[in-house]
Write a protein that holds these residues in place. Sequence first.
Motif, mmCIF file in Angstrom:
data_model
loop_
_atom_site.group_PDB
_atom_site.id
_atom_site.type_symbol
_atom_site.label_atom_id
_atom_site.label_comp_id
_atom_site.label_asym_id
_atom_site.label_seq_id
_atom_site.Cartn_x
_atom_site.Cartn_y
_atom_site.Cartn_z
ATOM 1 N N ASN A 88 81.497 136.202 34.302
ATOM 2 C CA ASN A 88 81.444 137.910 34.535
ATOM 3 C C ASN A 88 82.478 138.318 35.465
ATOM 4 O O ASN A 88 82.288 139.051 36.376
ATOM 5 N N ARG A 89 83.747 137.858 35.250
ATOM 6 C CA ARG A 89 84.964 138.433 35.963
ATOM 7 C C ARG A 89 85.763 138.847 35.175
ATOM 8 O O ARG A 89 85.985 138.852 34.114
ATOM 9 N N CYS A 90 86.621 139.863 35.694
ATOM 10 C CA CYS A 90 87.698 140.546 34.806
ATOM 11 C C CYS A 90 88.811 140.086 35.032
ATOM 12 O O CYS A 90 89.491 139.456 35.948
ATOM 13 N N VAL B 256 83.696 147.045 33.456
ATOM 14 C CA VAL B 256 83.288 145.674 33.360
ATOM 15 C C VAL B 256 82.673 145.830 31.773
ATOM 16 O O VAL B 256 81.441 146.592 31.697
ATOM 17 N N LEU C 93 80.057 143.624 29.688
ATOM 18 C CA LEU C 93 79.129 142.766 29.739
ATOM 19 C C LEU C 93 78.677 142.253 28.440
ATOM 20 O O LEU C 93 78.211 143.292 27.691
ATOM 21 N N SER C 94 78.843 141.120 28.004
ATOM 22 C CA SER C 94 78.427 140.386 26.621
ATOM 23 C C SER C 94 76.951 140.540 26.636
ATOM 24 O O SER C 94 76.280 139.983 27.651
ATOM 25 N N SER D 17 85.108 136.787 31.303
ATOM 26 C CA SER D 17 83.880 137.726 31.212
ATOM 27 C C SER D 17 82.873 137.101 30.796
ATOM 28 O O SER D 17 81.832 137.407 31.603
ATOM 29 N N VAL D 18 82.559 136.231 29.810
ATOM 30 C CA VAL D 18 81.592 135.681 29.450
ATOM 31 C C VAL D 18 80.937 134.657 30.316
ATOM 32 O O VAL D 18 79.845 134.547 30.564
ATOM 33 N N PHE E 290 71.544 146.435 33.777
ATOM 34 C CA PHE E 290 72.816 146.534 34.147
ATOM 35 C C PHE E 290 73.195 147.239 35.459
ATOM 36 O O PHE E 290 72.786 148.610 35.434
ATOM 37 N N LYS F 272 74.726 137.456 27.812
ATOM 38 C CA LYS F 272 74.123 137.205 29.155
ATOM 39 C C LYS F 272 72.754 137.563 29.321
ATOM 40 O O LYS F 272 72.098 137.401 30.262
ATOM 41 N N ALA G 173 76.736 149.565 30.262
ATOM 42 C CA ALA G 173 77.435 148.790 31.468
ATOM 43 C C ALA G 173 77.766 149.677 32.425
ATOM 44 O O ALA G 173 79.048 150.649 32.022
#
Length: 1620
Positions: A197-199, A303, A305-306, A193-194, A294, A309, A6
């Motif tokens: 897609n935000r922190c 960040v 990322l799972s 996050s999932v 990414f 996604k 990521a």
Amino acid sequence: RHERPAVVGNGGGCWSGKDITAVPSCCWQLPYVNIFKHVRVEDWKRSTKVGNVSSNTNKTLKCPVFQIRGPVPSNSYILVPKNSNQSLELTGRYFYLLFRPTPGKYFVVHLDVSAEEGQVVRISFSNMFKEFKSTPTWLQFPFLCGAAKDSVYESTAKSARHGKIYSHTYLVGPAPTSVRWTCLMLDLQYTLSVYLNRCYSHLKSVKLCANMAVKNMLTSDLLLDPGELSPMPRDMSFPVPKGTSWHDLYDYIRFPSEGTKLPFDSFQKGNPRPEASNFMVTLESLFILLYSQFVCTPVPHPVHLSSSKVTRQQVRDEDSEEAHYRSLPLLFFSPSTTKCALWTKSGDAVVYPCHAIIVSMKISSYQQRFFIGHTDKVSTLTFNGNTTLLASAQTGNHSVVRVWNYHKGTCLAMFRIHAHSLSSLSFSHGSGILCGVGKDSHSKTMVVVWNTLNISKGGEVSILAKAHTDVDIHTMKVAFFDDTRMVSCGRDNIRLWRVRNGTLRSCPVNLGEYHSMDFTDVAFEEGNSNQCLDDRTLFASSRSGYIFEIDYSRVVIRNVRRLLPAQQQHADRREKLTFNTGPGIAINSISVSSSFCATGSEDGFLRLWPLDFSAVFLEAEHEGPVSLVSVSSDSLQVLAGTSTGNLGFLDVSSRGYNTLMRSHTDTVLGFSVDGIRRHLTTASSDGTVRIWNMDSLHQLYDFVSEDSPCSVAFHPSEQVFSCGFSSGVVRVFDISSAKLLAEHKQHRGEVVGLAFSPDGELMYSADSQGSLALYNASEEDHNVIRVVCNVVAQGTERAPDALAVSSDSRCLAFVGPSEYIVTVADSRSLDELLHVDVSILDVESPRLDSALKVCFSPSFTEHFLVATSANKILWVSTKTGRLLREVSKVHKHQCTSLSVSEDSRFLLTAGHNAVKVWDYEMQLDINSQMFIGHSQPIRQVSFTPDQLGIVSVGDAIFLWDFLAHPLKGKKPVRPDCYRHFIPRFKTSTLDQVKIPQPGEEGIKLKAVIGYNGNGRGNMVWSPDQGVFAYSCGCVVVVEYLHTGSQRYLQGHSEEISCLAVTNDAQTVASAASGSNGRRSLICIWDAKNGTCRDTISYHRGAVQSLAFSRDDRFFLSVGDFSEPEVALWSSKTFQLLSSVSVSGPIHDAAFSPSAASQLACVGSQGAYFCLINTHGLNVDLKVRAPPEVGDVELTALCYHMDSLLFTATNRGHVCVWDINTHCCFMTWEADEGEIGVLLCRGNRLLTGSNTRWLRLWEVEAVRGTMVVLEQEIMLDGTTVSAAFDSTMDMGIVGTTAGTLWYINWSDNSSTRLVSGHKTKVNDVVFSTDERHFATCSQDGSVRVWSASSNELVVQFQVLNQSCGCVCWSPSSNKDSACVAAGYNDGTLRIFRLASSEMEMKLHPHNITVTAIQYSVTGHVILSAGKNGLVAVSSPVNGATIRVIRDHKGAPITTIQCCKNFGLEGNEMWLAASADRRVSVWAADWLKDKCDLLDWLTFPAPDDSPPPSLAAFCPADPSLVVYTGYGVEKELSFYSLAKKQIIKKIALPHWATCFSLSCKSQLLAVGSKERVLKLIKSTSGRFQDFMQHSDSVHTCHFSPSGTLLFTVAFNEILLWEVQGL
């Protein structure tokens, strides 16, 4: 596990000039925050209450709780904090809520959460929500209430939904009366996050709405588990009396739930004590897809990322890149040498070692070149300044150094260094000297400098200087500005070296207080080679996280910086951290360019810093420690390697990351190849099972297991593979549906052998303790058929391929029961056929030979091969066990694996580190060739299914191109595009029967339900003449739109692939594969009267396409990939005029609409422009060689006007060709997937693809290279056929979902014309009033149809389930009519027809429901599971009234109810089970009576039988009709009154289904031979019908006996019964 790094901006680590860490302001929130106590909720000053909110003492918890009540949840609530403009500012990751939903009511909870970007997101959960919904600012989750243990809800509320793993109880909707106090844990960071897609930043507010009781709320960074290892704080806990368990009294819900597959879409209770699964998939997801792009964005914090996604489409896109040229062999990155990877000067390729082979890979095309010569692992690599020379060294007691001409790939020099563990090589910039570091015989560090100035001219390599030292050296590099200067680093030292007058001297850098450090890497600041020495700067990195800036000329430290993790400390932590004890991040590698510095660290980050190290400006996170970084010479790309075997590079300008290679981190134990999809699955000692794309080298799936995988096997035709583990567990996975199909624990030892039979019907496994298991692979759950103990030789040395199956699927061979015996067994029963003692075959041998491996020859089933411990291969007769031939001295070491090519021309063997290819007949002067490359013993070797390659595994995965000259009869390979027709796989056989004469049939075909979505171009429509035709199975349905009448054209016995109609609509042509190995059959039909005018049999394989010329003079047929041939026929006589074979598969063909002599075809090789030359009576078809189009499949075509041709590709592009020049002058991307249908009318072009989009394009300006998308419609499946009118305003489109759509572009509408099932139809039944009928399918759908019009009325769909049986309620009232269906999760669902909604869901079984039936009065529902248990349930309240266990252990095949004929009770019912037992019961459900009336057992041999079936005779319910496996194929009539069989009717085939009519005493019997037999039970007279293309597995008469349904897979035929 991150699939790709990521890449993010500033963050992840911080430089600290001093060892001082700031104390974060939120430390007061540690370890948790009691929210009610924090805001003093009882004062209502910092919180608010609205509506009916009260406080009382709860008897269960023995403490005060808040009760929130109200008919409307939004009108009664508690809000914390009081005002919306205030914020709680709670940063804890986990939110905990202790509450109890009010029984019978709904509740809602809202959480307002702030993201780091400043966005406020509302997270809501409620039992009011029926499904998950998402917007950028609001997430809504359904909450599924749990039921108390042992309550009635527990037994009736069991269920499952798509993509979840569930606890044993939960309910949808209002909370049950037995709902318990619940502790809910919500992971806020994960949720943002999932799903968005935000922190996550902090929790802003909480709103608790009616109806519920609440004890408290808290936030924490700790993961708490009540009653377990991390219990709740005292003021947040529930009371637990002594001797009881917390989980027996309360519910604990975690979101995300443990072990549940991503993505989640509901809150539900998890298993408090889940069984310890030895097989865990990474990131709790069953399949992890790799290589998403990414893209770097400058955000303040990392960040993560799972993988959830990443979509399948992304993987598919990457797999569809250019095909890469492959030399011999094809290799992956080696994790054992992850510090060895280099850029070329041009930056277009990287060089890395894979054990004993050096690989050069182009980063744009993944093309590989190989440098082969080393015999052990390559430990280090180095380039000279312009990358023309490459030096490499290998490990071992006597290390060997090789110098290569990089561009030519030739070895210029090889020399030994009398040292071992050579760990570092460095070329000077001008290639004049080469420096190496290793260990001498006394394990002292030895540095050697060689003179390589003349090596390119063939000169000798001489030692210039040598030194022995006690100093530890980890890395040594030659200065780019001076060939005589070097620098090294290691434990406790950084040293500068210089060669002068043949001596090598060094001086240390004064490290001062930093002297006790482990230095990992050194790098010079890039600059001009003429730059003054005083200005040179040297950088060094350490395992403590320090980077040292060193003045090279003064040999002193200029600056020291340290990489610290960004973390929070407790407020009371005041002690100063020392340099050696602080939390520094170990830096493993450093690389410096003119503008920035790259570091690779132990925390998995590649970081880019400016040279003043002020802040990170770019970073990429990897799944393991970064062991190597290297900046390209142009500073635009940074190469990174990890200790987990991943190699990739960061594009600095675009901030994109590209993964070049992945690898196992330990020995690869075994593999299997999916030849259809070209996938390779591997099992490794690193605990992972991985699936690779053999063309792109991309890793598609990654399974991680705590239980070590040992062996793997792909199903021969389906996307299914099995895996055996060291614990003895065997698991079967379906890749397409992403689920675990079966888990078997039959073995006690390590699984050493795993194999499917070539026909795909059976699976076998063997373990190290000697047991052998046989499974039924034709069923989804792969049931165990037989387990035999002590038959396989014990031990693990024969893994992973201890089992061998013959190519005809008849024999199974293995070593056992002792190491000296080879056993050949019957593959279906495991009965022993042959024992061969290999120890006595060679009487002259001084010692006993033992057998190591067994292998069958695909072409010669009369013998098999055995590899022995005496290094021999024996050819042994399968029938007699006699030795036929032997070969000695196969390898220097024992043979570890062997395989035979499909044509039996070549034998493949592996011994130690070498692969050998042998002439199978051993008739050449030199019968074998040897290939090296592996540095460790090879575990398994085999030919790929297409015979074009070889796979060998051990220390790495090697893919070799097999360059032997193939025979002309090479087996064709199925093309990788959906447009090509592939007949559905069938296990049925076709029998030859006598068909009744026209007019004498006892039944007449009345309707065909559905459309075959597996066909291609199998629908035609002539709008002017009003003729519409399509195929279903082997029947052509012709509808005359002007009159509304239909005809059914019956002449084929196999699945119809395609149709064509003449332009005058007078003739229809249909094509289907031939039966029993015959050529394909093309039928020519008279469209008016439905008679067959002619038949053609020419193509050996299936027919891919049919077409008539514009003037109807010519007729064209195209063979499939097995024999790509174009045949031209006369449309008048249907005599063959000409035929042409081409080199690759053809997907589509069409005649020119203007020139009758022109036509075109498209396929794997490109576009073929064809011309018909007529010379008198002679007609010749000329085909031009296709122009080069690259690595794409041209899948469809159509003509536009006179001079243009449109073609489509499997990557979504449309190409425009000039017919006169045969050149493509324009392409555009019309779709994201494969386009399989093209149609052009005037200036409008239609495209249909596998993305379900149907698009209409305006192409009037195509000559000006401009097209316009006019309209688009999304359908329910992939487009496979289309027909439109001359203006393209309206038309008909067929999809793979079995649907024909009417499309009207004028209003952009789509109307369903014909509906059908895509998957197997498991049951079909009439309603009691015969106004409707219902069908159910494996795709989980229940469909209700109108009996008068055969049109779909309503469809009930349950995702991720299979519906196996269906029945109607006895009520004929339109408002009360219901349909009940049984599913494979053990649930029953009742659907009400009037409301088109599910009325109730019951869960009486924990296994697949196999039969279901309403009682005669409708008071109860009887259902049966696969385990033989029969449940009696109430359709009123869903309760299970009783469970009947008499058939336990054998699946129930039939349940039937009927009115009683005079015995006690008002109705009877029977159940038949697979063990040939039938029970008959008398029942009075209102009095709760159910008594066994009779028990029938029918003896039969123990084998794999057809189903046992039974039914009451409608004319006389005292008779039970039975059929099943037995001594004879027959129907038996059993009298309940006389307790004996009174009549038998012989059958020619085993019955797969039967039904009895209440009219005329008729029986309908279906068989696997596709025969439907109609029998008169009184006279025994019968007739046979052959209208199905597969096994007839379901048949049902209507209640009146006037209609009959028959089903074969998804073909539903409705017959009108006329009588015999």
